[in-house]
Scaffold this motif. Sequence first.
Motif, PDB file in Angstrom:
ATOM      1  N   ILE A   1      26.273  19.824 -22.120  1.00  0.00           N
ATOM      2  CA  ILE A   1      25.049  20.479 -22.827  1.00  0.00           C
ATOM      3  C   ILE A   1      25.625  20.021 -24.328  1.00  0.00           C
ATOM      4  O   ILE A   1      26.808  20.630 -24.854  1.00  0.00           O
ATOM      5  N   PRO A   2      24.757  19.274 -24.956  1.00  0.00           N
ATOM      6  CA  PRO A   2      25.180  18.883 -26.434  1.00  0.00           C
ATOM      7  C   PRO A   2      25.192  19.807 -27.400  1.00  0.00           C
ATOM      8  O   PRO A   2      24.615  21.185 -27.169  1.00  0.00           O
ATOM      9  N   PHE A   3      26.259  19.817 -28.299  1.00  0.00           N
ATOM     10  CA  PHE A   3      26.619  21.039 -29.168  1.00  0.00           C
ATOM     11  C   PHE A   3      25.130  21.328 -30.015  1.00  0.00           C
ATOM     12  O   PHE A   3      24.735  22.480 -30.380  1.00  0.00           O
ATOM     13  N   ALA A   4      24.376  20.274 -30.474  1.00  0.00           N
ATOM     14  CA  ALA A   4      23.039  20.358 -30.963  1.00  0.00           C
ATOM     15  C   ALA A   4      22.107  21.351 -30.408  1.00  0.00           C
ATOM     16  O   ALA A   4      21.541  22.234 -31.010  1.00  0.00           O
ATOM     17  N   ARG A   5      22.181  21.330 -28.990  1.00  0.00           N
ATOM     18  CA  ARG A   5      21.570  22.233 -28.209  1.00  0.00           C
ATOM     19  C   ARG A   5      21.966  23.567 -28.266  1.00  0.00           C
ATOM     20  O   ARG A   5      21.095  24.639 -28.441  1.00  0.00           O
ATOM     21  N   LEU A   6      23.213  23.741 -28.299  1.00  0.00           N
ATOM     22  CA  LEU A   6      23.950  24.991 -28.340  1.00  0.00           C
ATOM     23  C   LEU A   6      23.674  25.782 -29.729  1.00  0.00           C
ATOM     24  O   LEU A   6      23.554  26.896 -29.901  1.00  0.00           O
ATOM     25  N   GLU A   7      23.712  24.939 -30.743  1.00  0.00           N
ATOM     26  CA  GLU A   7      23.459  25.178 -32.067  1.00  0.00           C
ATOM     27  C   GLU A   7      21.972  25.837 -32.293  1.00  0.00           C
ATOM     28  O   GLU A   7      21.940  26.849 -32.750  1.00  0.00           O
ATOM     29  N   ALA A   8      21.261  25.097 -31.717  1.00  0.00           N
ATOM     30  CA  ALA A   8      19.674  25.578 -31.598  1.00  0.00           C
ATOM     31  C   ALA A   8      19.596  26.911 -30.708  1.00  0.00           C
ATOM     32  O   ALA A   8      18.786  27.740 -30.840  1.00  0.00           O
ATOM     33  N   GLU A   9      20.168  26.880 -29.433  1.00  0.00           N
ATOM     34  CA  GLU A   9      20.027  28.081 -28.569  1.00  0.00           C
ATOM     35  C   GLU A   9      21.337  28.319 -27.917  1.00  0.00           C
ATOM     36  O   GLU A   9      21.783  27.970 -27.099  1.00  0.00           O
ATOM     37  N   PRO A  10      22.165  29.210 -28.672  1.00  0.00           N
ATOM     38  CA  PRO A  10      23.437  29.448 -28.153  1.00  0.00           C
ATOM     39  C   PRO A  10      23.714  30.106 -26.992  1.00  0.00           C
ATOM     40  O   PRO A  10      24.798  30.145 -26.492  1.00  0.00           O
ATOM     41  N   THR A  11      22.603  30.673 -26.399  1.00  0.00           N
ATOM     42  CA  THR A  11      22.721  31.254 -25.050  1.00  0.00           C
ATOM     43  C   THR A  11      22.326  30.271 -23.974  1.00  0.00           C
ATOM     44  O   THR A  11      22.024  30.536 -22.811  1.00  0.00           O
ATOM     45  N   ALA A  12      22.067  28.799 -24.329  1.00  0.00           N
ATOM     46  CA  ALA A  12      21.751  27.793 -23.499  1.00  0.00           C
ATOM     47  C   ALA A  12      22.977  27.833 -22.178  1.00  0.00           C
ATOM     48  O   ALA A  12      23.863  27.691 -22.714  1.00  0.00           O
ATOM     49  N   GLU A  13      22.168  27.777 -21.036  1.00  0.00           N
ATOM     50  CA  GLU A  13      23.078  27.670 -19.856  1.00  0.00           C
ATOM     51  C   GLU A  13      22.893  26.221 -19.221  1.00  0.00           C
ATOM     52  O   GLU A  13      23.578  25.974 -18.244  1.00  0.00           O
ATOM     53  N   ARG A  14      22.026  25.726 -19.588  1.00  0.00           N
ATOM     54  CA  ARG A  14      21.396  24.309 -19.026  1.00  0.00           C
ATOM     55  C   ARG A  14      21.167  23.313 -19.973  1.00  0.00           C
ATOM     56  O   ARG A  14      20.883  23.534 -21.019  1.00  0.00           O
ATOM     57  N   CYS A  15      21.526  21.955 -19.270  1.00  0.00           N
ATOM     58  CA  CYS A  15      21.124  20.901 -19.898  1.00  0.00           C
ATOM     59  C   CYS A  15      19.559  20.696 -20.235  1.00  0.00           C
ATOM     60  O   CYS A  15      18.723  21.383 -19.713  1.00  0.00           O
ATOM     61  N   ILE A  16      19.254  19.965 -21.174  1.00  0.00           N
ATOM     62  CA  ILE A  16      17.750  19.962 -21.295  1.00  0.00           C
ATOM     63  C   ILE A  16      16.893  19.284 -20.178  1.00  0.00           C
ATOM     64  O   ILE A  16      15.935  20.139 -19.787  1.00  0.00           O
ATOM     65  N   ASP A  17      17.732  18.730 -19.319  1.00  0.00           N
ATOM     66  CA  ASP A  17      16.957  18.205 -17.972  1.00  0.00           C
ATOM     67  C   ASP A  17      16.899  19.144 -16.895  1.00  0.00           C
ATOM     68  O   ASP A  17      15.682  19.600 -16.574  1.00  0.00           O
ATOM     69  N   CYS A  18      17.740  20.112 -16.827  1.00  0.00           N
ATOM     70  CA  CYS A  18      17.663  20.938 -15.661  1.00  0.00           C
ATOM     71  C   CYS A  18      16.667  22.152 -16.308  1.00  0.00           C
ATOM     72  O   CYS A  18      16.065  22.907 -15.552  1.00  0.00           O
ATOM     73  N   GLN A  19      16.832  22.626 -17.773  1.00  0.00           N
ATOM     74  CA  GLN A  19      16.056  23.562 -18.150  1.00  0.00           C
ATOM     75  C   GLN A  19      14.471  23.306 -18.047  1.00  0.00           C
ATOM     76  O   GLN A  19      13.608  24.247 -17.855  1.00  0.00           O
ATOM     77  N   GLY A  20      14.183  21.778 -18.496  1.00  0.00           N
ATOM     78  CA  GLY A  20      12.805  21.213 -18.402  1.00  0.00           C
ATOM     79  C   GLY A  20      12.417  21.537 -16.731  1.00  0.00           C
ATOM     80  O   GLY A  20      11.144  21.999 -16.475  1.00  0.00           O
ATOM     81  N   LYS A  21      13.324  21.216 -15.801  1.00  0.00           N
ATOM     82  CA  LYS A  21      13.030  21.488 -14.442  1.00  0.00           C
ATOM     83  C   LYS A  21      12.588  22.972 -14.133  1.00  0.00           C
ATOM     84  O   LYS A  21      11.601  23.171 -13.471  1.00  0.00           O
ATOM     85  N   LEU A  22      13.520  23.706 -14.611  1.00  0.00           N
ATOM     86  CA  LEU A  22      13.170  25.117 -14.365  1.00  0.00           C
ATOM     87  C   LEU A  22      11.829  25.587 -15.055  1.00  0.00           C
ATOM     88  O   LEU A  22      11.154  26.422 -14.363  1.00  0.00           O
ATOM     89  N   GLU A  23      11.752  25.249 -15.997  1.00  0.00           N
ATOM     90  CA  GLU A  23      10.469  25.671 -16.608  1.00  0.00           C
ATOM     91  C   GLU A  23       9.061  25.049 -16.213  1.00  0.00           C
ATOM     92  O   GLU A  23       8.103  25.597 -16.054  1.00  0.00           O
ATOM     93  N   ALA A  24       9.368  23.850 -15.592  1.00  0.00           N
ATOM     94  CA  ALA A  24       8.075  23.241 -15.118  1.00  0.00           C
ATOM     95  C   ALA A  24       8.016  24.055 -13.720  1.00  0.00           C
ATOM     96  O   ALA A  24       6.677  24.149 -13.232  1.00  0.00           O
ATOM     97  N   ASN A  25       8.705  24.235 -12.938  1.00  0.00           N
ATOM     98  CA  ASN A  25       8.852  24.797 -11.807  1.00  0.00           C
ATOM     99  C   ASN A  25       8.196  26.553 -12.079  1.00  0.00           C
ATOM    100  O   ASN A  25       7.279  26.760 -11.205  1.00  0.00           O
ATOM    101  N   ASP A  26       8.523  26.991 -12.903  1.00  0.00           N
ATOM    102  CA  ASP A  26       8.113  28.334 -13.258  1.00  0.00           C
ATOM    103  C   ASP A  26       6.549  28.255 -13.703  1.00  0.00           C
ATOM    104  O   ASP A  26       5.883  29.178 -13.194  1.00  0.00           O
ATOM    105  N   GLN A  27       6.421  27.175 -14.450  1.00  0.00           N
ATOM    106  CA  GLN A  27       4.930  27.142 -14.996  1.00  0.00           C
ATOM    107  C   GLN A  27       4.186  26.753 -13.613  1.00  0.00           C
ATOM    108  O   GLN A  27       2.814  27.311 -13.519  1.00  0.00           O
TER     109      GLN A  27
END
Length: 125
Positions: A89-115
């Motif tokens: 997970i890039p540090f820039a993502r963690l800076e923006a969202e310190p509780t991020a547990e997933r990379c952008i791709d996996c988070q996107g897939k999770l959100e798309a599935n939830d939607q």
Amino acid sequence: MSLNSAQQNSLKEKLDSLQQNIQEELRQHNPESLQIQSGEGDRLTNDALNADEMAQFLHHHTEWQALQRARARLNENVADICSECGATIPFARLEAEPTAERCIDCQGKLEANDQRLHLHPHSSM
């Protein structure tokens, strides 16, 4: 873990700040201040206000759980490892969202599935 010492300290400070914000918001949480004791219409208002208070409480609870998981991940030196695929997970993502547990791709897939699930509700039968 590929986070250097400065990045780890920065992430810890962000998590500390998030914790302070949640704690302050919870201190201000006072459901009794919303109770109005009058007529039937006020009961409906109370119900709506209490539902809003409960939603806020649940939101804070969810944030608190994410914060605790992020602290554990930081302590285990896996804060920058995606919990789904193991990618960094890039540090820039963690800076923006310190509780991020997933990379952008996996988070996107999770959100798309939830939607998708919310757009196509399943019958309980």
